[in-house]
Design a protein around this motif. Structure first.
Motif: not given
Length: 185
Positions: A71-73, A107-108, A167-173
């Motif tokens: 997970a990331g923000f 998050a993924q 599963s899920g979606l995270i952009v940039g990691a």
């Protein structure tokens, strides 16, 4: 940087790492649970990505990480636990953790396997107190059951990493920077 933005950054990082630990049963994964997840992950990988068998046949050991939660923000983290198998027998248990900073949100969950293609790569991994995935690894990313790259270039790499089951979606990691540490489940 103001106190408010520092607090926001720290809270976002703490929340990201907390989310990464959720779903992995931190503190509750015993050897039997990890082994059951590894068995299911191995079966899934071989059933859905048939070219994985070629990597498995050529490898001297495989580290299976059945469930990585990321997970990331702005600040991100990932965590998971798995097992190192030689001849499909568990010889050690490992945790994987990573932290990142930069443009990322989401998050993924995913699984991955590290195929050790040489005795030296496997020995270096097992001897290290903590091993960080580095430039000597090649990535093989299967796409909906399509063949992964198991050509001579890939199989001559000391370590081949296969990521699947996202599963899920995270952009940039990314997986780069993941540190693996031997654990007692």
């Amino acid at each position: 940087m103001t106190d408010l933005s520092r607090r926001t950054l720290l809270l976002a990082g703490g929340a990201s790492l907390g989310l990464a630990a959720c779903g992995n049963g931190v503190g509750s994964n015993g050897a039997a649970k990890i082994d059951a997840r590894v068995d299911a992950t191995r079966s899934y990988m071989l059933r859905n990505f048939t070219s994985s068998q070629q990597l498995l046949d050529k490898s001297v050991g495989v580290l299976y990480m059945p469930l990585m939660t990321e997970a990331g923000f702005g600040v991100g983290g990932a965590f998971g636990r798995g097992a190192l198998r030689i001849n499909n027998v568990t010889v050690d248990y490992y945790s994987a953790a990573s932290a990142s900073f930069g443009f990322q949100i989401g998050a993924q969950q995913y699984a991955h396997a590290l195929f050790f293609m040489t005795e030296k790569a496997l020995a270096d991994f097992r001897r290290a107190d903590g091993w960080e995935l580095g430039a000597d690894a090649r990535y093989a990313l299967p796409d909906h059951g399509a063949a992964i790259g198991t050509d001579t270039t890939t199989t001559l790499a000391p370590v081949v990493v296969q990521v699947f089951g996202q599963s899920g979606l995270i952009v940039g990691a990314s997986l780069a920077g993941t540190k693996y540490t031997r654990i007692l489940p």
